[in-house]
Design a protein around this motif. Structure first.
Motif, short mmCIF file in Angstrom:
data_model
loop_
_atom_site.label_atom_id
_atom_site.label_comp_id
_atom_site.label_asym_id
_atom_site.label_seq_id
_atom_site.Cartn_x
_atom_site.Cartn_y
_atom_site.Cartn_z
N GLU A 172 29.05 57.28 44.17
CA GLU A 172 28.75 57.98 42.94
C GLU A 172 28.22 56.90 42.05
OE1 GLU A 172 29.75 60.80 41.67
OE2 GLU A 172 30.83 61.30 43.48
N VAL A 173 26.91 57.14 41.32
CA VAL A 173 26.32 56.56 40.45
C VAL A 173 26.20 57.18 39.21
CG1 VAL A 173 24.00 55.61 40.13
CG2 VAL A 173 24.66 55.92 42.37
N THR A 174 26.56 56.09 38.03
CA THR A 174 26.42 56.27 36.55
C THR A 174 25.37 55.53 35.88
OG1 THR A 174 28.73 57.17 36.91
CG2 THR A 174 27.84 56.70 34.51
N ILE A 175 24.52 56.20 35.28
CA ILE A 175 23.19 55.33 34.59
C ILE A 175 23.76 55.39 33.20
CG2 ILE A 175 20.92 55.31 34.20
CD1 ILE A 175 20.50 56.12 37.00
N VAL A 176 23.65 54.10 32.67
CA VAL A 176 24.00 54.21 31.23
C VAL A 176 23.28 53.26 30.45
CG1 VAL A 176 26.69 54.46 31.75
CG2 VAL A 176 25.74 52.30 31.71
N GLY A 177 23.29 52.82 29.13
CA GLY A 177 22.60 51.99 28.31
C GLY A 177 21.55 52.91 27.67
N LYS A 178 21.16 52.45 26.60
CA LYS A 178 20.20 52.87 25.60
C LYS A 178 18.91 53.31 26.32
CE LYS A 178 17.95 52.32 21.08
NZ LYS A 178 17.82 51.20 19.92
N SER A 179 18.58 52.11 27.06
CA SER A 179 17.24 52.56 28.17
C SER A 179 17.57 53.08 29.18
CB SER A 179 16.60 50.97 27.88
OG SER A 179 15.97 50.63 26.85
N GLN A 180 18.58 53.42 29.66
CA GLN A 180 19.07 53.93 30.91
C GLN A 180 18.67 52.86 31.97
OE1 GLN A 180 20.45 57.57 31.39
NE2 GLN A 180 21.02 56.49 29.35
N ASP A 181 19.09 51.47 31.74
CA ASP A 181 18.74 50.38 32.75
C ASP A 181 19.93 49.72 33.17
OD1 ASP A 181 19.45 49.36 30.24
OD2 ASP A 181 17.63 47.97 30.14
N VAL A 182 21.07 50.32 33.14
CA VAL A 182 22.26 49.73 33.78
C VAL A 182 22.71 50.91 34.49
CG1 VAL A 182 24.44 48.82 33.44
CG2 VAL A 182 22.68 48.24 31.77
N ALA A 183 23.31 50.46 35.81
CA ALA A 183 24.10 51.62 36.56
C ALA A 183 25.22 50.89 37.01
CB ALA A 183 23.11 51.86 37.91
N TYR A 184 26.37 51.73 37.26
CA TYR A 184 27.67 51.49 37.69
C TYR A 184 27.87 52.40 39.04
CZ TYR A 184 32.76 51.38 38.42
OH TYR A 184 33.69 51.21 38.91
N THR A 185 28.15 52.00 40.10
CA THR A 185 28.27 52.49 41.41
C THR A 185 29.61 52.25 41.77
OG1 THR A 185 27.75 50.48 42.76
CG2 THR A 185 26.01 52.13 41.90
N ASN A 186 30.52 53.32 42.53
CA ASN A 186 31.64 53.23 43.23
C ASN A 186 31.45 54.14 44.12
OD1 ASN A 186 31.69 55.24 40.85
ND2 ASN A 186 33.45 55.92 42.06
N TYR A 187 32.06 53.61 45.55
CA TYR A 187 32.00 54.07 46.86
C TYR A 187 33.14 53.76 47.58
CZ TYR A 187 28.89 50.29 47.70
OH TYR A 187 28.60 48.91 47.77
N TYR A 188 33.23 54.01 48.86
CA TYR A 188 34.21 53.66 49.69
C TYR A 188 33.34 53.19 50.76
CZ TYR A 188 37.46 56.57 47.32
OH TYR A 188 38.33 57.00 46.47
N LEU A 189 33.79 52.07 51.57
CA LEU A 189 33.18 51.38 52.76
C LEU A 189 34.35 51.66 53.66
CD1 LEU A 189 31.75 48.13 51.62
CD2 LEU A 189 30.60 50.18 52.48
N VAL A 190 33.58 51.93 55.14
CA VAL A 190 34.63 52.24 56.17
C VAL A 190 33.78 51.72 57.55
CG1 VAL A 190 35.89 53.91 57.83
CG2 VAL A 190 35.60 54.22 55.37
N GLY A 191 34.66 50.80 58.37
CA GLY A 191 34.09 50.20 59.43
C GLY A 191 34.83 49.30 60.22
N THR A 192 34.15 48.45 60.92
CA THR A 192 34.79 47.36 61.63
C THR A 192 34.23 46.12 61.36
OG1 THR A 192 33.19 47.82 63.43
CG2 THR A 192 35.39 48.86 63.52
N ILE A 193 34.74 45.17 61.63
CA ILE A 193 34.39 43.62 61.65
C ILE A 193 34.33 43.32 63.12
CG2 ILE A 193 34.56 41.42 60.61
CD1 ILE A 193 35.93 42.50 58.31
N THR A 194 33.23 42.74 63.69
CA THR A 194 33.27 42.07 64.89
C THR A 194 32.92 40.40 64.81
OG1 THR A 194 30.87 42.97 65.36
CG2 THR A 194 32.85 44.20 66.06
N GLY A 195 33.64 39.99 65.47
CA GLY A 195 33.23 38.54 65.52
C GLY A 195 32.34 38.06 66.84
N ARG A 196 32.55 36.85 67.13
CA ARG A 196 31.77 36.29 68.53
C ARG A 196 31.94 37.02 69.51
NH1 ARG A 196 33.17 31.52 65.41
NH2 ARG A 196 31.56 30.47 64.83
#
Length: 164
Positions: A97-121
Motif C-alpha cells: 500500500e502506498v499513500t502519498i502526502v504533503g502539500k507538494s505530494q512529495d512524501v510517501a508512506y508505504t506498508n506491506y508484508y514480507l514473506v520468505g526465508t533467510i539462508t546462511g552459509r
C-alpha cells in the motif's frame, strides 16, 4: 458587453476536471513507481545488491525485525550490511500500500508484508518462516523517490531476522 456566465462556469469546471485528472494520474504513476521500486529492492537484496541511488544520501532510520532499537544508517552502511552478511534475505513483498502526502505530494508512506526465508552459509536455512510487517517513508528528490526510514516487525507466528 454581456458576460456569458454559463460559458465561464463551464470553462472553470473543465479546468478543475483536467487538473484533478492530471494530479490523480501523477499520483497513480508515483504509487506504481514506488510499488515497483519496493519489489525490485527485495529482488536486489536477495541477490546481495543495493541500489544506493534509492536511499537518502544523508542516510535513513531503520528498525529491524530482530527487535533492535532504531538505527541510523548511511547508504554505504546498508549496502555493506546486505552485501557482506553471511545471510541472504529471500523475501517477497505482498499487499503493498502506498499513500502519498504533503502539500507538494512529495512524501510517501508505504506498508506491506514480507514473506520468505533467510539462508546462511552453504545455503543452510536459518529462518524458514520469515514473516514481517514493513513500513517505510520515502521523499521525492529530483524526481526520484528515496527512502528515509523503514520499520520491520515480525508477524505473529513468523520469525523476524535471525542471524546464523
Amino acid at each position: 458587453m454581456k458576460i456569458n456566465r454559463k460559458g465561464n462556469k463551464m470553462k472553470k469546471l473543465l479546468i478543475v476536471i483536467v487538473a484533478l485528472f492530471i494530479n490523480n494520474n501523477i499520483i497513480a504513476g508515483d504509487k506504481e513507481d514506488i510499488t515497483n521500486q519496493i519489489k525490485q529492492l527485495w529482488v536486489n537484496f536477495s541477490n546481495k545488491k543495493v541500489d544506493i541511488s534509492l536511499l537518502n544520501p544523508n542516510g535513513s532510520w531503520q528498525a529491524s525485525s530482530e527487535g533492535g532499537l532504531w538505527n541510523f544508517q548511511s547508504p554505504k552502511e546498508l549496502q555493506s550490511q546486505i552485501a557482506d552478511s553471511p545471510n541472504t534475505l529471500n523475501f517477497r513483498p505482498y499487499h503493498i500500500e502506498v499513500t502519498i502526502v504533503g502539500k507538494s505530494q512529495d512524501v510517501a508512506y508505504t506498508n506491506y508484508y514480507l514473506v520468505g526465508t533467510i539462508t546462511g552459509r552453504g545455503g543452510k536455512v536459518v529462518a524458514n518462516n520469515y514473516r514481517t510487517r514493513a513500513s517505510g517513508t520515502l521523499v521525492k528528490k529530483s524526481g526520484k523517490w528515496v527512502s528515509v526510514g523503514e520499520h520491520y516487525s515480525p508477524l505473529y507466528g513468523g520469525s523476524g531476522v535471525i542471524f546464523d
